[in-house]
Motif scaffolding. Structure first.
Motif, mmCIF file in Angstrom:
data_model
loop_
_atom_site.group_PDB
_atom_site.id
_atom_site.type_symbol
_atom_site.label_atom_id
_atom_site.label_comp_id
_atom_site.label_asym_id
_atom_site.label_seq_id
_atom_site.Cartn_x
_atom_site.Cartn_y
_atom_site.Cartn_z
ATOM 1 N N TRP B 146 0.844 -1.204 0.000
ATOM 2 C CA TRP B 146 0.000 0.000 0.000
ATOM 3 C C TRP B 146 0.878 1.253 0.000
ATOM 4 O O TRP B 146 0.674 2.166 -0.790
ATOM 5 C CB TRP B 146 -0.923 -0.023 1.220
ATOM 6 C CG TRP B 146 -1.929 1.083 1.206
ATOM 7 C CD1 TRP B 146 -3.134 1.093 0.560
ATOM 8 C CD2 TRP B 146 -1.811 2.354 1.844
ATOM 9 N NE1 TRP B 146 -3.762 2.290 0.756
ATOM 10 C CE2 TRP B 146 -2.980 3.084 1.543
ATOM 11 C CE3 TRP B 146 -0.824 2.948 2.648
ATOM 12 C CZ2 TRP B 146 -3.193 4.368 2.008
ATOM 13 C CZ3 TRP B 146 -1.045 4.231 3.120
ATOM 14 C CH2 TRP B 146 -2.218 4.936 2.805
ATOM 15 N N MET B 150 1.135 4.076 -2.895
ATOM 16 C CA MET B 150 0.894 5.488 -2.582
ATOM 17 C C MET B 150 2.084 6.354 -3.012
ATOM 18 O O MET B 150 1.906 7.391 -3.653
ATOM 19 C CB MET B 150 0.675 5.665 -1.067
ATOM 20 C CG MET B 150 -0.697 5.254 -0.615
ATOM 21 S SD MET B 150 -1.935 6.265 -1.456
ATOM 22 C CE MET B 150 -3.079 5.046 -1.970
ATOM 23 N N LEU B 152 4.293 5.678 -5.200
ATOM 24 C CA LEU B 152 4.357 5.701 -6.666
ATOM 25 C C LEU B 152 3.347 6.707 -7.224
ATOM 26 O O LEU B 152 3.668 7.502 -8.107
ATOM 27 C CB LEU B 152 4.067 4.307 -7.230
ATOM 28 C CG LEU B 152 5.242 3.350 -7.297
ATOM 29 C CD1 LEU B 152 4.777 1.950 -7.660
ATOM 30 C CD2 LEU B 152 6.252 3.823 -8.328
ATOM 31 N N MET B 153 2.134 6.651 -6.686
ATOM 32 C CA MET B 153 1.087 7.554 -7.174
ATOM 33 C C MET B 153 1.493 9.016 -6.967
ATOM 34 O O MET B 153 1.332 9.855 -7.843
ATOM 35 C CB MET B 153 -0.243 7.305 -6.437
ATOM 36 C CG MET B 153 -1.044 6.113 -6.918
ATOM 37 S SD MET B 153 -1.272 6.058 -8.690
ATOM 38 C CE MET B 153 -2.490 7.342 -8.909
ATOM 39 N N ILE B 154 2.018 9.304 -5.765
ATOM 40 C CA ILE B 154 2.300 10.707 -5.432
ATOM 41 C C ILE B 154 3.604 11.186 -6.076
ATOM 42 O O ILE B 154 3.620 12.163 -6.812
ATOM 43 C CB ILE B 154 2.361 10.886 -3.906
ATOM 44 C CG1 ILE B 154 0.995 10.545 -3.307
ATOM 45 C CG2 ILE B 154 2.738 12.323 -3.557
ATOM 46 C CD1 ILE B 154 1.005 10.328 -1.822
ATOM 47 N N SER B 156 5.824 9.624 -8.133
ATOM 48 C CA SER B 156 6.242 9.231 -9.464
ATOM 49 C C SER B 156 5.228 9.687 -10.512
ATOM 50 O O SER B 156 5.573 10.330 -11.491
ATOM 51 C CB SER B 156 6.420 7.720 -9.460
ATOM 52 O OG SER B 156 6.761 7.275 -10.693
ATOM 53 N N VAL B 157 3.951 9.396 -10.247
ATOM 54 C CA VAL B 157 2.942 9.731 -11.243
ATOM 55 C C VAL B 157 2.540 11.204 -11.164
ATOM 56 O O VAL B 157 2.581 11.925 -12.153
ATOM 57 C CB VAL B 157 1.711 8.817 -11.077
ATOM 58 C CG1 VAL B 157 0.611 9.249 -12.024
ATOM 59 C CG2 VAL B 157 2.091 7.372 -11.337
ATOM 60 N N GLN B 158 2.177 11.673 -9.938
ATOM 61 C CA GLN B 158 1.672 13.043 -9.807
ATOM 62 C C GLN B 158 2.789 14.077 -9.930
ATOM 63 O O GLN B 158 2.688 15.018 -10.694
ATOM 64 C CB GLN B 158 0.965 13.232 -8.461
ATOM 65 C CG GLN B 158 -0.182 12.278 -8.227
ATOM 66 C CD GLN B 158 -1.415 12.671 -9.029
ATOM 67 O OE1 GLN B 158 -1.706 13.846 -9.162
ATOM 68 N NE2 GLN B 158 -2.117 11.691 -9.568
ATOM 69 N N PRO B 163 11.458 7.912 -10.822
ATOM 70 C CA PRO B 163 11.010 6.939 -11.822
ATOM 71 C C PRO B 163 10.097 5.896 -11.173
ATOM 72 O O PRO B 163 10.154 5.699 -9.959
ATOM 73 C CB PRO B 163 12.306 6.305 -12.305
ATOM 74 C CG PRO B 163 13.299 6.563 -11.235
ATOM 75 C CD PRO B 163 12.881 7.809 -10.531
ATOM 76 N N SER B 164 9.263 5.243 -11.975
ATOM 77 C CA SER B 164 8.278 4.343 -11.388
ATOM 78 C C SER B 164 8.756 2.901 -11.325
ATOM 79 O O SER B 164 8.036 2.040 -10.853
ATOM 80 C CB SER B 164 6.992 4.414 -12.194
ATOM 81 O OG SER B 164 7.259 4.091 -13.535
#
Lengths: 548, 315
Positions: B146, B150, B152-154, B156-158, B163-164
């Motif tokens: 989890w 989270m 990764l979402m915050i 790396s993505v946002q 890097p992811s």
């Protein structure tokens, strides 16, 4: 006072966390929609004014980790995809899934269908500069015929008696029996005799060549970093011209989540993703999406060892009771087509002359009543004191199959059948349904179709004790037809027989055929020349080019 | 001391034998085998039979086990069924990646846990203490996957800061900064649980120690507070913490299975998952034994450090 402070800190932390959550959600809703679904091919043609450009590196994300890069020894799709780039064969599939000449032409097939002569082009070069000759072909096809060969492909070539060199650019295959599907095997990727010729066949499986291969395909092996990526570079002397791209790197992402994430962040440029992620990927503005039907179908299979299913009316009732469109809408986000038989609309052997069972629970109830099933006190159907209770078995790795099982469970409950979904890990699942166990009532599974459309291996009664006829389905008329198909060399008669087979299966229902799923590929907006082939991911990758 | 270590090492032999027999038996009894994992209409039962024969799967289990032991005593972990090359090679290619991740995570855990644990103990019931305590509760309660998703979402993505996945950028020359850049998120995810629990252990152990008479004596002698806490207090407070840390070593392996899958990190955790799915017995056995050895070493190291830190302990 002390308590107060603690409370405030806690509250603060909770706020930070919930803000992060909101931030994640915000993006999805507001991102611009980008309508790029459609045929990649048209796209490339539409912008044909642009001349193809040389150069550029492409990173392709793949979930599976390749095993060995030698087509005689690999058995996983992850290796096969990469091998398609490195190796070339005499034949290959085209967009219509027919076998067409690649390196050479089948010039002559003898009257009895036993001798196939192939001539191929001069000047086809291996990656190390040597020329491809008949010696390489003879060498390649002799491997599986050798008694020391210990790879998984022996049966592919069991019908091959021998292979002979006629001259430097001509070979003759001699078969044991006529085989209309032979061109599929004739297209097997060629291996270089000048490198492997001196290696004993027993040692070939563990040879270092398998991790540092040399082929005659459009891309040359460059580097393999275990668990991370395989890097391939353009083969300058490729016989159809140097590929436009400088390199293709196949990066191993490990699982679907990672694959989609890395697509989003640009760590990979291109890759396949499941339909349930469609809405997410659609919002990425640096990729286009291409969809085609996969050359595969999903099915719900009966086990004829359970006497409930020996009654044709019961199987028909299932076909009427299962709302197949609903399954597509939920598990595939609508990206798929309802199936009625074991043949894909993509195949040259496709026919729409199939028995269609439309969703009709009323008819299902009537049929079950005719078959002697009466509702018991608890609403579950009963016959001869036996309740209609069954299990639906599927493998736990597949979300789509889990959802399918639950939907079918619901729909069967409506007609008074109690179905319980049950999942097993893949290894255990295969072990359970395989001979000699055959321990299931019904299964949910998919078949990837081969280039040969004859479903012999799946429905022939000879395939029960050791084969893929898991449900122990027996139909003598069908057995004879399926045996006759591959002996039939006349194309028209062969097609006619195949159509008859599909019609019988769609009527008789050894499976309830569920759907043909779509495959989704995301690729860079500046990639041109990409043709989305239903079974070859790197189809004609030498024609792909990146607009700089 | 030396004799104690030797004694301990000798004792590990039956333990390792027991573990190997147990894991071999579990693997043997698990349904499915590498030959039958394929469903391919063109691969005939004869092919599968030939494959089983080649892999030695047709031998009775005790024969298979003895063969395996015979090889392993010669330092040969066998040949992977799937990749058809020595397991030693496969593991040696991936082990450095996992070690980098493990070492980074443990440093991350220790460097943050001990100072904050000490501070939170010496300033008990302060805002800092409450923050540290709350933070460590959250850290202990948050599942790896989890937290990883989270982050990764915050980040790396946002935010696009990290890097992811993967271990370095492809098609770019080697750079140490690039490596570190890829390492940060997985390091935090793998280290966070241990950091949080180490923090709690440090805090409570420190609280115990600073109430001891000898601390009061030290203070009474007029030492500076810093000397009292860090020289007299911390050293003693570290004894239980070191034990706990030693026991934590193997959990890094378990955690790395999740973290490596999440971040496409090509280490032995990812290898383990792949091998189990494909029933690659030689690799599974090698990795199981590797973790077992790590547990034993972790315990042993803890005991040795114990003696170094606490002169009262004699073996």
């Amino acid at each position: 006072m002390k308590l107060n402070k603690r409370f405030i800190i806690l509250l603060g932390l909770m706020l930070i966390f919930s803000m992060a959550l909101v931030a994640c959600r915000g993006e999805e809703g507001t991102a611009p929609k980008d309508d790029t679904t459609g045929e990649a091919k048209e796209e490339a043609q539409g912008e044909a004014a642009d001349e193809p450009q040389y150069g550029g590196d492409l990173i392709y994300g793949q979930i599976g980790n390749p095993q060995v890069l030698n087509p005689m020894y690999s058995q996983d799709a992850a290796s096969g995809n990469i091998e398609d780039l490195i190796f070339a064969g005499l034949m290959r599939t085209n967009e219509e899934l027919e076998m067409v000449p690649h390196l050479g032409e089948p010039v002559e097939v003898s009257e009895d269908g036993l001798e196939h002569v192939y001539r191929f082009y001069k000047g086809v070069k291996w990656h190390d500069g040597e020329e491809v000759t008949a010696d390489d072909v003879v060498f390649t096809f002799s491997i599986p015929l050798h008694e020391d060969y210990d790879g998984p492909r022996k049966s592919y070539f069991e019908n091959l008696e021998s292979v002979e060199k006629i001259d430097d650019y001509t070979v003759k295959f001699i078969l044991k029996r006529p085989d209309a599907a032979w061109p599929v095997n004739a297209g097997w990727p060629l291996l270089p005799e000048h490198i492997l010729g001196d290696v004993s066949v027993a040692e070939l499986g563990e040879h270092t060549f398998n991790r540092d291969p040399i082929g005659a395909g459009p891309f040359k092996f460059d580097e393999w970093v275990e668990g991370q990526y395989v890097r391939l570079v353009a083969h300058e002397d490729y016989f159809e011209g140097r590929p436009y791209l400088d390199s293709i790197t196949v990066k191993i992402t490990g699982d679907t989540n990672a694959q989609v994430l890395q697509l989003q962040t640009g760590d990979i440029d291109m890759g396949v993703f499941p339909s349930e992620e469609f809405a997410t990927v659609e919002t990425f503005d640096h990729v286009k999406i291409s969809q085609v039907l996969r050359y595969a179908y999903n099915f719900f299979g009966f086990n004829f060892r359970n006497e409930f299913f020996q009654d044709h009316k019961v199987r028909q009732a299932f076909a009427y009771a299962i709302d197949r469109q609903a399954i597509i809408d939920v598990t595939l986000e609508g990206y798929g087509e309802v199936a009625h038989g074991p043949v894909s609309p993509l195949s040259w052997a496709w026919t729409d002359d199939l028995t269609v069972y439309e969703y009709d629970p009323g008819k299902a109830k009537t049929l079950l009543a005719e078959a002697g099933w009466e509702p018991g006190p608890d609403g579950i159907l009963v016959k001869d004191g036996q309740k209609f209770e069954i299990e639906i078995l599927y493998n736990e790795e597949s979300n789509a199959r889990r959802t399918t099982a639950v939907i079918i469970q619901d729909q069967l409950a409506e007609i008074g059948i109690k179905a319980t979904p049950k999942s097993l890990e893949w290894g255990a699942f295969v072990d359970t349904i395989n001979p000699p166990r055959h321990e299931f009532d019904t299964i949910i599974l998919s078949w990837n179709l081969g280039t040969d459309p004859n479903p012999y291996h799946i429905f022939h009664s000879g395939q029960i004790d050791e084969g893929l006829n898991y449900g122990s389905y027996v139909n003598e008329e069908l057995d004879q037809l399926m045996e006759a198909v591959n002996l039939e060399m006349d194309e028209a008669k062969r097609t006619e027989k195949l159509h008859e087979i599909f019609k019988i299966l769609s009527e008789d229902l050894p499976y309830v055929f569920l759907n043909y799923p779509m495959e989704n590929v995301a690729y860079p907006i500046n990639l041109h020349g990409f043709i989305h082939h239903p079974s070859v991911p790197f189809y004609k990758a030498d024609d792909w080019w990146l607009e700089q | 001391m030396t004799s104690y270590i030797l004694r301990r090492l000798v004792m590990t032999i039956p333990i390792l034998i027991g573990i190997s027999i147990l894991s071999f038996a579990i693997m043997y009894l698990a349904p499915g085998d590498p030959a039958s994992m394929l469903i391919d209409p063109n691969i005939k039962p004869e092919d599968l039979e030939r494959m089983s024969e080649r892999l030695g799967l047709n031998d009775p289990p005790h024969v298979q086990y003895m063969k395996w032991v015979g090889h392993i005593l010669q330092g040969d972990l066998g040949t992977s069924f799937i990749q058809r090359r020595p397991v030693n090679d496969i593991i040696m290619e991936r082990l450095p990646n996992t070690l980098v991740l493990m070492i980074a995570s443990s440093l991350f855990a220790i460097v943050l846990a001990i100072p904050f644990g000490v501070l939170s103990a010496t300033r008990q019931y302060s805002v800092l203490d409450y923050s540290v305590t709350t933070f460590s509760f959250i850290g202990v309660a948050t599942p790896n996957f989890w937290l990883g998703l989270m982050l990764l979402m915050i980040f790396s993505v946002q935010l696009g800061w990290f890097p992811s996945g993967g271990i370095h950028t492809i098609n770019v020359p080697f750079s140490i900064w690039d490596r570190i850049h890829h390492l940060i998120l997985p390091m935090i995810v793998l280290g966070s649980y241990d950091m949080a629990s180490l923090m709690r252990y440090t805090r409570s152990s420190m609280l115990d120690v600073i109430r001891q008479d000898y601390i009061r004596t030290a203070r009474a002698k007029g030492f500076r507070e810093r000397t009292v806490i860090y020289k007299h207090g911390l050293r003693n407070a570290m004894i239980p913490v070191i034990t706990i840390f030693g026991l934590m070593l193997p959990t890094f392996i378990g955690g790395s299975v999740v973290v490596e899958t999440l971040f496409s990190w090509p280490g032995i955790g990812q290898l383990f998952i792949n091998s189990v799915v494909q029933r690659d017995y030689p690799v599974i056995m090698a990795l199981t034994m590797f973790s077992a050895v790590l547990v034993v070493i972790g315990n042993l190291l803890a005991d040795i450090f114990y003696a170094i830190v606490d002169p009262r302990i004699e073996y």
